[in-house]
Enzyme design. Sequence first.
Site, mmCIF file in Angstrom:
data_model
loop_
_atom_site.group_PDB
_atom_site.id
_atom_site.type_symbol
_atom_site.label_atom_id
_atom_site.label_comp_id
_atom_site.label_asym_id
_atom_site.label_seq_id
_atom_site.Cartn_x
_atom_site.Cartn_y
_atom_site.Cartn_z
ATOM 1 N N ARG A 184 0.836 -1.197 0.000
ATOM 2 C CA ARG A 184 0.000 0.000 0.000
ATOM 3 C C ARG A 184 0.872 1.248 0.000
ATOM 4 N NH1 ARG A 184 -5.607 -0.958 3.375
ATOM 5 N NH2 ARG A 184 -6.614 -2.037 1.649
ATOM 6 N N GLN A 237 -1.376 2.231 -5.933
ATOM 7 C CA GLN A 237 -2.810 2.373 -5.677
ATOM 8 C C GLN A 237 -3.652 1.822 -6.825
ATOM 9 O OE1 GLN A 237 -3.575 6.459 -4.769
ATOM 10 N NE2 GLN A 237 -2.808 6.309 -2.680
ATOM 11 N N ASP A 290 -4.186 -1.840 -6.257
ATOM 12 C CA ASP A 290 -4.637 -2.240 -4.919
ATOM 13 C C ASP A 290 -6.031 -2.861 -5.002
ATOM 14 O OD1 ASP A 290 -5.155 -2.577 -2.272
ATOM 15 O OD2 ASP A 290 -4.791 -0.497 -1.673
ATOM 16 N N SER A 343 -8.362 -2.718 -1.809
ATOM 17 C CA SER A 343 -9.117 -1.473 -1.640
ATOM 18 C C SER A 343 -10.273 -1.395 -2.622
ATOM 19 C CB SER A 343 -8.185 -0.266 -1.816
ATOM 20 O OG SER A 343 -7.248 -0.193 -0.763
ATOM 21 N N TYR A 365 -3.487 -0.075 7.736
ATOM 22 C CA TYR A 365 -4.417 -0.746 8.622
ATOM 23 C C TYR A 365 -4.244 -0.224 10.042
ATOM 24 C CZ TYR A 365 -4.856 -4.050 4.778
ATOM 25 O OH TYR A 365 -5.073 -4.616 3.551
#
Length: 523
Positions: free
Chosen positions: A122, A127, A130, A133, A230
């Site tokens: 991450r 991104q 990802d 997500s 997280y």
Amino acid sequence: MKIGALKETAQGEARVAVTPASAAHLQKLGHEVLVQSQAGAAAGFSDAQYERAGVAVLPDAAALTGAADFVVKVRPPSEDELDRMQSGQSLISFFYPGQNQDLLERARDRGVSVIAMDMVPRISRAQKMDALSSMANIAGYRAVIEAANNFGRFFTGQVTAAGKVPPAKVLVVGAGVAGLAAIGAATSLGAQVHAFDVRPEVAEQIESMGAEFVYLDFQDAQDGSATGGYAKPSSPEFAAKQLDKFRELAPDMDIVITTALIPGRPAPKLWTADMVSAMKPGSVIVDLAAERGGNCDLTVPDQRIVSDNGVIVIGYTDFPSRMAAQSSELYGNNVRHMIADLTPGKHGEIVHNMDDDVIRGATATHGGDITYPPPAPKVQAIAAAKPRERARELTPEERRATEVAAFRQQTRSQVTMLAVGAVVMLLIGLVAPASFLSHFIVFVLACFIGFTVIWNVAHSLHTPLMAITNAISSIVIVGALMQIGSGSPWVTLLAALAVLMTAINIFGGFLVTRRMLAMFQKS
């Protein structure tokens, strides 16, 4: 290279790893795209759509696996799917290597390179790849839709001829990707949304979306931030205080959506049985952590149950699959971005660069070796935020003293500026002709008035650049207004044009800024 998408065999899985749209991007990279027949049917993509996109449709999994150099899928492969693969082939899918040690060793023994989409680091550059997500975003949105489907009332408040309808009260526990998506969907439906997270930096994000952040009255500052995006586990004292706060909120909440989950760990129990008992009949709990045991004591994975007091508890584990068309598009984009990074020359040749942070981080097996766990990326994902001290509330006496001190400081600075300006004007007046001095005084007054008027506008109404341009425009417009009544027609014309153009700049600037701010506000 030949990129082949398998049909998912997991029960109820409707997603597909390659869509007709993502296939077109893969072809631009120089790859040939294959898909198993009916692989996208459950997501609404027919074989005919793939064929129109130039994708070769193969009859079964064996044919596709035998023809493809890169096999892509959504769920972790079954043992049979891995056994069909040969040495030198590569697999891209969710793999969860920390929980699937047997699969990991099987892939290594067969010489298969595995890129786990759940292991993409991450960091900012990754991104677009990802997938966790992407799927969490869909899960959070779908959780609100499921809650609305099971909740027997409106989300939004209404005042009608038949009576007043109060808005639903929604609590979102955890403000990660899924939590923020749930907050956005619930506020859009008109609910009163409350949200809690152990990371203090998300409070502003929550409030900017129109929700209310739930603060804990906890003496020792707790910062739940951790690298990787997280939250870290809370201390026992903080967890106990957190549960006390939830017990206080439970009787008032109509809908609770829990999203607290760290991959590879059991879900923390945040909504206990006594909290469920305290909720009103007809209330709904949607547990997005059901796959790892659930945040609620009553959650049963893949089931919808009703408690003894009439509270509905939803523990589905396939929220992204319930929106298969959208989730397939997003996952397909994640996969094609990963393959784009593996194809730096865009000529159809795969380069598995293990010096690349993203590729190395996502690789679970390569070259006959197990490469999991990966080393920490050189660029940290999200650093833990330092706890921010809350501003102490001033007493009325202290507030009054602060205001008096600020007024005196402002008065001193203004008097000093005026005195210096007067001295400068007197010195210039000693040597300058009278005609120049009259125009110079007009210019100075325009500068002073324009600067004062624009600079006193609240900064939330304009950007710093807009402030400067408006200040310059105000200087011009004040000077033009003072010259517009001049006897010379040329001076009058130029002054009128100056007023027109600077007025357009000033009012247009504020209008554009207002529209920009409206993008981040709920009307």
